[in-house]
Design an enzyme around this catalytic site. Structure first.
Site, PDB file in Angstrom:
ATOM      1  CB  SER A 169      59.426  42.222  34.140  1.00 42.77           C
ATOM      2  OG  SER A 169      59.890  43.527  33.861  1.00 42.77           O
ATOM      3  CE  LYS A 195      51.888  50.325  36.374  1.00 47.79           C
ATOM      4  NZ  LYS A 195      51.650  50.681  34.976  1.00 47.79           N
ATOM      5  CB  ALA A 233      36.960  53.147  33.221  1.00 46.58           C
ATOM      6  N   GLY A 234      40.141  51.559  34.102  1.00 43.94           N
ATOM      7  CA  GLY A 234      40.937  51.206  35.272  1.00 43.94           C
ATOM      8  C   GLY A 234      42.191  52.066  35.365  1.00 43.94           C
ATOM      9  NE  ARG A 264      33.844  43.891  33.131  1.00 46.46           N
ATOM     10  CZ  ARG A 264      34.716  42.976  33.501  1.00 46.46           C
ATOM     11  NH1 ARG A 264      34.750  41.807  32.899  1.00 46.46           N
ATOM     12  NH2 ARG A 264      35.584  43.226  34.470  1.00 46.46           N
ATOM     13  NE  ARG A 281      37.254  50.550  38.040  1.00 49.68           N
ATOM     14  CZ  ARG A 281      38.265  49.713  37.825  1.00 49.68           C
ATOM     15  NH1 ARG A 281      38.081  48.648  37.065  1.00 49.68           N
ATOM     16  NH2 ARG A 281      39.439  49.950  38.335  1.00 49.68           N
TER      17      ARG A 281
HETATM   18  P1  ATR Z   1      44.615  48.203  35.038  1.00 48.20           P
HETATM   19  O1  ATR Z   1      45.491  48.842  36.081  1.00 48.20           O
HETATM   20  O2  ATR Z   1      45.341  47.204  34.162  1.00 48.20           O
HETATM   21  O3  ATR Z   1      43.819  49.184  34.246  1.00 48.20           O
HETATM   22  P2  ATR Z   1      42.253  47.642  36.567  1.00 48.20           P
HETATM   23  O4  ATR Z   1      42.325  48.956  37.266  1.00 48.20           O
HETATM   24  O5  ATR Z   1      41.856  46.410  37.316  1.00 48.20           O
HETATM   25  O6  ATR Z   1      43.625  47.266  35.871  1.00 48.20           O
HETATM   26  O7  ATR Z   1      41.246  47.847  35.323  1.00 48.20           O
HETATM   27  C1  ATR Z   1      40.972  46.821  34.409  1.00 48.20           C
HETATM   28  C2  ATR Z   1      40.142  47.376  33.262  1.00 48.20           C
HETATM   29  O8  ATR Z   1      39.919  46.324  32.306  1.00 48.20           O
HETATM   30  C3  ATR Z   1      38.755  47.861  33.687  1.00 48.20           C
HETATM   31  O9  ATR Z   1      38.314  48.845  32.782  1.00 48.20           O
HETATM   32  C4  ATR Z   1      37.931  46.567  33.519  1.00 48.20           C
HETATM   33  O10 ATR Z   1      36.556  46.773  33.369  1.00 48.20           O
HETATM   34  P3  ATR Z   1      35.604  46.926  34.687  1.00 48.20           P
HETATM   35  O11 ATR Z   1      35.846  48.306  35.228  1.00 48.20           O
HETATM   36  O12 ATR Z   1      34.230  46.741  34.172  1.00 48.20           O
HETATM   37  O13 ATR Z   1      36.060  45.833  35.634  1.00 48.20           O
HETATM   38  C5  ATR Z   1      38.511  46.059  32.233  1.00 48.20           C
HETATM   39  N1  ATR Z   1      38.323  44.627  32.026  1.00 48.20           N
HETATM   40  C6  ATR Z   1      39.021  43.606  32.587  1.00 48.20           C
HETATM   41  N2  ATR Z   1      38.584  42.414  32.121  1.00 48.20           N
HETATM   42  C7  ATR Z   1      37.576  42.688  31.243  1.00 48.20           C
HETATM   43  C8  ATR Z   1      36.731  41.894  30.414  1.00 48.20           C
HETATM   44  N3  ATR Z   1      36.810  40.551  30.399  1.00 48.20           N
HETATM   45  N4  ATR Z   1      35.811  42.527  29.640  1.00 48.20           N
HETATM   46  C9  ATR Z   1      35.728  43.876  29.638  1.00 48.20           C
HETATM   47  N5  ATR Z   1      36.513  44.691  30.389  1.00 48.20           N
HETATM   48  C10 ATR Z   1      37.414  44.108  31.177  1.00 48.20           C
END
Ligand code: ATR
Length: 273
Positions: A17, A68, A130-131, A154, A158
């Protein structure tokens, strides 16, 4: 002399960090006496670590991946941005109650609109992902008055959930990555997937960007992130990674804790070199 005020960032992993460096620079700028540490906490230990930190007189915590959401659930008082994002990156004490705020959205918008001089108003904007990271930027982006806000993920379900959660603030068009392949280029494309953290780049259709497109990656690294490399390879006019957002969200946390906002430009210039 009294002890310096104590702050820290909690995450897992946390070793790399840059927050101690950034907050250290803010403190020197203002002549504030404070300490800012790294705390590595696994999910099971997060709540205990936070409660012990404040019980021992700590003044404020930053919260990063993967805590978070847990910080949002733990906080007894919640700021408006954190309530919308359902995620907290800044904890403080308010009349002995733990208060949770989210400065990611405002930090992102400041970097986009002030440092990088991009206006959202009237623009076609696409968010990939969408995370939690996407949730943090949707409300301020809608507030910027885009012509259209698209969100592709993906897992389509979500993306629909996210659209539903923000319906009161504005319309979001939801799509899979594959269904974007017939669209004209977007003005602004933001990568909010965490895919770049592992160095794996999902296959986004190349038609999403052209020389008029501005691309922004919420992820940052020493080298070009996979998304920035993808954007450049597909002819995007400009592609930036999220160092500015990191500094700006830190400045907003500092403002919550200490009542004054640091000058971010000098800190950004140091980080960029
Ligand atoms: P963050 O807090 O970093 O947003 P998260 O809530 O786990 O972490 O969300 C991760 C995001 O990255 C989601 O949109 C995830 O897609 P899914 O909802 O389909 O899981 C996306 N993501 C992570 N790895 C991915 C990959 N290899 N290809 C496409 N989308 C990915």
């Amino acid at each position: 002399m009294s002890e310096p005020d104590r702050y820290a960032v909690v995450g897992h992993p946390i070793r790399h960090s840059r927050s101690p460096l950034i907050h250290g620079m803010f403190a020197r700028q203002a002549g504030d006496r404070l300490s800012y540490d790294l705390i590595d906490a696994e999910p099971d230990a997060f709540e205990t670590v936070v409660r012990e930190f404040f019980a021992a007189g700590g003044k404020g915590l930053n919260v990063t991946v993967p805590h978070k959401r847990a910080a949002y659930q733990l906080a007894e008082r919640i700021g408006q941005e954190a309530a919308l994002a359902q995620a907290v990156n800044t904890l403080s004490l308010e009349h002995d109650a733990i208060r949770g705020d989210n400065t990611d959205g405002i930090g992102f918008m400041r970097d986009l609109t002030v440092n990088l001089r991009q206006s959202v108003s009237g623009k076609c904007v696409l968010i990939l992902g969408a995370g939690g990271a996407a949730r943090g930027i949707v409300a301020p982006l809608l507030g910027g008055g885009p012509a259209e806000l698209w969100l592709a993920n993906r897992t389509l379900e979500r993306a629909h959930d996210l659209r539903q959660a923000f319906l009161g603030l504005g319309e979001i068009v939801v799509s899979s990555f594959e269904d974007l392949d017939q669209l004209p280029p977007f003005d602004i494309v933001i990568n909010a997937t965490s895919a770049g953290l592992t160095g794996v780049q999902p296959t986004f259709p190349g038609n999403l960007v052209d020389s008029g497109s501005f691309c922004y990656d919420l992820v940052y690294g020493a080298e070009d992130t996979p998304f920035v490399a993808w954007a450049r390879a597909h002819g995007a006019g400009q592609a930036e990674q999220g160092w500015g957002m990191l500094v700006e969200q830190a400045a907003e946390s500092y403002l919550i804790w200490r009542g004054h906002r640091p000058d971010t430009s000098a800190v950004l210039a140091t980080l960029a070199t």
